[in-house]
Scaffold this active site. Structure first.
Site, PDB file in Angstrom:
ATOM      1  N   LYS A  98      44.182   8.226 -31.024  1.00  9.62           N
ATOM      2  CA  LYS A  98      44.901   9.499 -31.085  1.00  9.62           C
ATOM      3  C   LYS A  98      46.041   9.339 -32.097  1.00  9.62           C
ATOM      4  O   LYS A  98      47.131   8.890 -31.769  1.00  9.62           O
ATOM      5  CB  LYS A  98      45.431   9.864 -29.701  1.00  9.62           C
ATOM      6  CG  LYS A  98      45.847  11.321 -29.537  1.00  9.62           C
ATOM      7  CD  LYS A  98      47.286  11.548 -29.911  1.00  9.62           C
ATOM      8  CE  LYS A  98      47.709  12.973 -29.675  1.00  9.62           C
ATOM      9  NZ  LYS A  98      49.107  13.224 -30.078  1.00  9.62           N
ATOM     10  N   ASP A 113      50.365  -5.024 -38.217  1.00 16.02           N
ATOM     11  CA  ASP A 113      50.453  -4.953 -39.678  1.00 16.02           C
ATOM     12  C   ASP A 113      51.657  -5.699 -40.238  1.00 16.02           C
ATOM     13  O   ASP A 113      51.668  -6.072 -41.415  1.00 16.02           O
ATOM     14  CB  ASP A 113      50.482  -3.497 -40.143  1.00 16.02           C
ATOM     15  CG  ASP A 113      49.114  -2.831 -40.049  1.00 16.02           C
ATOM     16  OD1 ASP A 113      48.175  -3.502 -39.580  1.00 16.02           O
ATOM     17  OD2 ASP A 113      48.984  -1.666 -40.456  1.00 16.02           O
ATOM     18  N   SER A 117      48.052   7.003 -28.823  1.00 10.01           N
ATOM     19  CA  SER A 117      49.234   7.643 -29.394  1.00 10.01           C
ATOM     20  C   SER A 117      50.383   6.652 -29.606  1.00 10.01           C
ATOM     21  O   SER A 117      50.299   5.773 -30.445  1.00 10.01           O
ATOM     22  CB  SER A 117      49.657   8.816 -28.502  1.00 10.01           C
ATOM     23  OG  SER A 117      50.605   9.628 -29.138  1.00 10.01           O
TER      24      SER A 117
END
Length: 436
Positions: A319, A305, A294
């Protein structure tokens, strides 16, 4: 006095409500299907209330129906009675007594997402991926998550038995765990090598950002500042979204941190980074594993990224969905999924997780590594009788403390050691490039 016909009254109001809805506009096929389904529900309710072998209240039937309706949507949606809804608030705000694990329903099976570091479950040896089959000899089959949570929580120092199935184990494992207060602190730090910091985030609570800033400041003010940082998100089950976003923003000056996309336009959001002061230009290595879920996956994905951090370890939990919580009448609560998370590059975290740039399995560095050659076995200066100890070692021996024990433990952690080697190597090669 004649017992009220609750099912009959409900049938009347359901039918009346649907009729009013239909008369407000043209009759649509979807509305007709909804009417037929509600009529079927009222028929079943009346049948069970009237003829079931034991007397059942319409309230219990309706609550169980709602529970089944919501619970069959996905593992993170649930209809909660008042006590379970109240307990949900404790997870991020108050202190509570329990064993310290985060659980989920995986294919209908009660599964450990991660034990919380420093808690009884963590110390007992519960690990991410363990399947809980019994709590105090009560089977968890068909048990709702909130029921499992309630059974594992309880008075401090009282024991609870947890039976798990673990991959690779030939038989179920039984853990007798003594409940304790679950710590609210979620950040700690160390300096395993001069100039190279270690920041451990165990979960994302209301004050985690403040704690991270405080620990970062302490690390950055030591010596000549930081040359590199290890962010440890292993076995971090997540927590508050805003904390994950703001912590990511500490290390990213521009670009997307995370985007949220749902079926309804109002649930769509894009969170952008803002310029930071002070700027943090030092290289970062982030550690993840199967217990990173999460909010911790949001941080790892944002750093990866945006080319702000190298990710090492093993794939995260996966998740990647967003839940909202709605209070209902009489203290009931409804938690349900409204959207999915996407990393800055547009990849969904859901069921895929964050993939590390370099896979490194967990393990411990041995104290006596196997010699590579005969030359490694030769007598050295340090082996001579009454040999002088290195100056820094003499100083270190005089200043042994709990902090030193923590650093010694970190240096024996294979994944931490690998991250540290990468940061040190980066610094060496950067100097070579600057010279050239």
């Amino acid at each position: 006095m004649k017992k009220p016909n609750w099912a009959g009254l409900m049938r009347f109001w359901v039918t009346a409500g649907v009729i009013l809805m239909l008369t407000a506009g043209s009759v649509q096929a979807a509305e007709e299907k909804t009417y037929q389904s509600l009529k079927l529900f009222a028929d079943v309710l009346e049948e069970l209330e009237t003829n079931y072998v034991d007397e059942v209240t319409p309230e219990a039937l309706v609550h169980n129906a709602i529970k089944g309706m919501v619970g069959n949507l996905d593992p993170h949606s649930s209809f909660m009675p008042p006590d379970a809804f109240e307990d949900l608030q404790d997870d991020t705000k108050g202190e509570f007594s329990g064993i310290g694990i985060v659980i989920t329903m995986k294919d209908g099976i009660l599964t450990v997402v991660s034990p919380i570091e420093g808690t009884p479950a963590y110390e007992a040896g519960i690990t991410a991926g363990d399947i809980i089959i019994k709590i105090d000899d009560v089977s968890t089959k068909d048990m709702a998550m909130w029921e499992a949570v309630n059974k594992m929580r309880g008075p401090r120092y009282e024991e609870v038995n947890i039976t798990v199935i673990r991959e690779g184990a030939s038989a179920p494992l039984v853990f007798t765990i003594k409940r304790d207060m679950i710590p609210m602190t979620s950040v700690r730090s160390a300096m395993p090598e001069p100039g190279f910091g270690y920041l451990r985030i165990t979960n994302f609570r209301m004050n985690t950002l403040d704690d991270v800033i405080e620990h970062l400041s302490e690390l950055e003010e030591q010596g000549d500042g930081l040359k590199g940082l290890i962010i440890d998100l292993r076995d971090n089950p997540g927590g508050l979204l805003d904390q994950a976003i703001r912590i990511s923003d500490l290390f990213i000056d521009q670009g997307t941190i995370v985007s949220i996309k749902g079926r309804i336009e109002k649930n769509n959001q894009i969170f952008k980074a803002r310029p930071n002061f002070p700027e943090r230009r030092y290289p970062i290595v982030t550690l993840i594993n199967g217990g990173s879920a999460s909010a911790s996956e949001i941080v790892a994905g944002a750093l990866k990224d945006n080319s702000r951090s190298l990710i090492i370890g093993t794939p995260s939990f996966g998740k990647g969905s967003v839940q909202t919580v709605r209070p209902l009448k009489d203290g009931f609560g409804l938690k349900y999924t409204i959207a999915r998370y996407y990393t800055p590059s547009g990849h969904s975290i859901q069921a895929k997780g964050i993939q590390p740039d370099i896979r490194v399995a967990p393990g411990t560095v041995t104290d006596a590594p196997k010699a590579d050659s005969a030359f490694d076995l030769m007598l050295k200066e340090k082996d001579l009788k009454n040999s002088l100890k290195p100056e820094e070692e003499e100083i270190r021996n005089k200043k042994k403390s709990q902090k030193d024990a923590e650093i010694e433990k970190l240096n024996k952690d294979v994944q931490v050691k690998h991250a540290l080697d990468i940061l040190i190597s980066y610094g060496v090669f950067s100097k070579i490039n600057d010279t050239n």
